[in-house]
Design a protein around this motif. Structure first.
Motif, PDB file in Angstrom:
ATOM      1  N   MET A 143       0.827  -1.193   0.000  1.00 42.10           N
ATOM      2  CA  MET A 143       0.000   0.000   0.000  1.00 42.10           C
ATOM      3  C   MET A 143       0.876   1.265   0.000  1.00 42.10           C
ATOM      4  O   MET A 143       0.562   2.231  -0.682  1.00 42.10           O
ATOM      5  CB  MET A 143      -0.918  -0.033   1.226  1.00 42.10           C
ATOM      6  CG  MET A 143      -1.895   1.092   1.259  1.00 42.10           C
ATOM      7  SD  MET A 143      -3.089   0.925  -0.066  1.00 42.10           S
ATOM      8  CE  MET A 143      -4.280   2.080   0.405  1.00 42.10           C
ATOM      9  N   TYR A 144       1.958   1.224   0.777  1.00 47.02           N
ATOM     10  CA  TYR A 144       2.845   2.386   0.851  1.00 47.02           C
ATOM     11  C   TYR A 144       3.447   2.697  -0.509  1.00 47.02           C
ATOM     12  O   TYR A 144       3.528   3.863  -0.906  1.00 47.02           O
ATOM     13  CB  TYR A 144       3.954   2.126   1.872  1.00 47.02           C
ATOM     14  CG  TYR A 144       5.029   3.184   1.857  1.00 47.02           C
ATOM     15  CD1 TYR A 144       4.819   4.410   2.469  1.00 47.02           C
ATOM     16  CD2 TYR A 144       6.243   2.963   1.216  1.00 47.02           C
ATOM     17  CE1 TYR A 144       5.790   5.384   2.435  1.00 47.02           C
ATOM     18  CE2 TYR A 144       7.224   3.935   1.185  1.00 47.02           C
ATOM     19  CZ  TYR A 144       6.994   5.147   1.804  1.00 47.02           C
ATOM     20  OH  TYR A 144       7.957   6.111   1.771  1.00 47.02           O
ATOM     21  N   GLU A 187       4.045   6.084  -5.308  1.00 48.41           N
ATOM     22  CA  GLU A 187       4.068   6.270  -6.758  1.00 48.41           C
ATOM     23  C   GLU A 187       3.062   7.335  -7.191  1.00 48.41           C
ATOM     24  O   GLU A 187       3.356   8.166  -8.052  1.00 48.41           O
ATOM     25  CB  GLU A 187       3.755   4.949  -7.467  1.00 48.41           C
ATOM     26  CG  GLU A 187       4.855   3.938  -7.393  1.00 48.41           C
ATOM     27  CD  GLU A 187       6.064   4.342  -8.199  1.00 48.41           C
ATOM     28  OE1 GLU A 187       5.887   4.943  -9.278  1.00 48.41           O
ATOM     29  OE2 GLU A 187       7.189   4.080  -7.745  1.00 48.41           O
ATOM     30  N   ILE A 188       1.890   7.327  -6.604  1.00 42.84           N
ATOM     31  CA  ILE A 188       0.860   8.333  -6.925  1.00 42.84           C
ATOM     32  C   ILE A 188       1.339   9.720  -6.525  1.00 42.84           C
ATOM     33  O   ILE A 188       1.203  10.684  -7.286  1.00 42.84           O
ATOM     34  CB  ILE A 188      -0.478   7.982  -6.250  1.00 42.84           C
ATOM     35  CG1 ILE A 188      -1.062   6.724  -6.879  1.00 42.84           C
ATOM     36  CG2 ILE A 188      -1.456   9.147  -6.354  1.00 42.84           C
ATOM     37  CD1 ILE A 188      -2.269   6.181  -6.158  1.00 42.84           C
ATOM     38  N   ALA A 189       1.933   9.837  -5.348  1.00 41.87           N
ATOM     39  CA  ALA A 189       2.410  11.133  -4.876  1.00 41.87           C
ATOM     40  C   ALA A 189       3.558  11.639  -5.745  1.00 41.87           C
ATOM     41  O   ALA A 189       3.651  12.843  -6.023  1.00 41.87           O
ATOM     42  CB  ALA A 189       2.847  11.030  -3.421  1.00 41.87           C
ATOM     43  N   LEU A 241       3.145  15.578  -8.168  1.00 45.69           N
ATOM     44  CA  LEU A 241       4.032  16.558  -8.789  1.00 45.69           C
ATOM     45  C   LEU A 241       3.355  17.234  -9.974  1.00 45.69           C
ATOM     46  O   LEU A 241       3.438  18.458 -10.131  1.00 45.69           O
ATOM     47  CB  LEU A 241       5.324  15.886  -9.242  1.00 45.69           C
ATOM     48  CG  LEU A 241       6.340  16.783  -9.933  1.00 45.69           C
ATOM     49  CD1 LEU A 241       6.806  17.875  -8.982  1.00 45.69           C
ATOM     50  CD2 LEU A 241       7.506  15.961 -10.424  1.00 45.69           C
ATOM     51  N   LEU A 242       2.665  16.471 -10.773  1.00 41.24           N
ATOM     52  CA  LEU A 242       1.965  17.038 -11.921  1.00 41.24           C
ATOM     53  C   LEU A 242       0.875  18.011 -11.479  1.00 41.24           C
ATOM     54  O   LEU A 242       0.758  19.120 -12.026  1.00 41.24           O
ATOM     55  CB  LEU A 242       1.364  15.924 -12.780  1.00 41.24           C
ATOM     56  CG  LEU A 242       0.584  16.383 -14.004  1.00 41.24           C
ATOM     57  CD1 LEU A 242       1.510  17.061 -14.992  1.00 41.24           C
ATOM     58  CD2 LEU A 242      -0.122  15.212 -14.637  1.00 41.24           C
TER      59      LEU A 242
END
Length: 53
Positions: free
Chosen positions: A1-2, A7-9, A14-15
């Motif tokens: 989960m981490y 990866e999403i963060a 960033l985008l």
């Protein structure tokens, strides 16, 4: 989960922050906003009465 959240963060976070930053810069320097910024900059000087006692 981490790792999934990481990866999403790293990618979408960033985008989204870059798009938000560019949006704020464009909004601030858009044509026609000079009068608004000048008006806001003069708020502390409105109704300023110099009193000499």
């Amino acid at each position: 989960m981490y790792h999934i959240l990481r990866e999403i963060a790293d990618s979408w976070g960033l985008l989204s922050m870059t798009i938000l930053f560019l949006g704020v810069v464009v909004w601030t320097f858009r044509p026609g906003s000079r009068e608004v910024h000048d008006d806001i900059a003069n708020i502390p000087l409105r109704n300023d009465e110099w009193r000499e006692d």
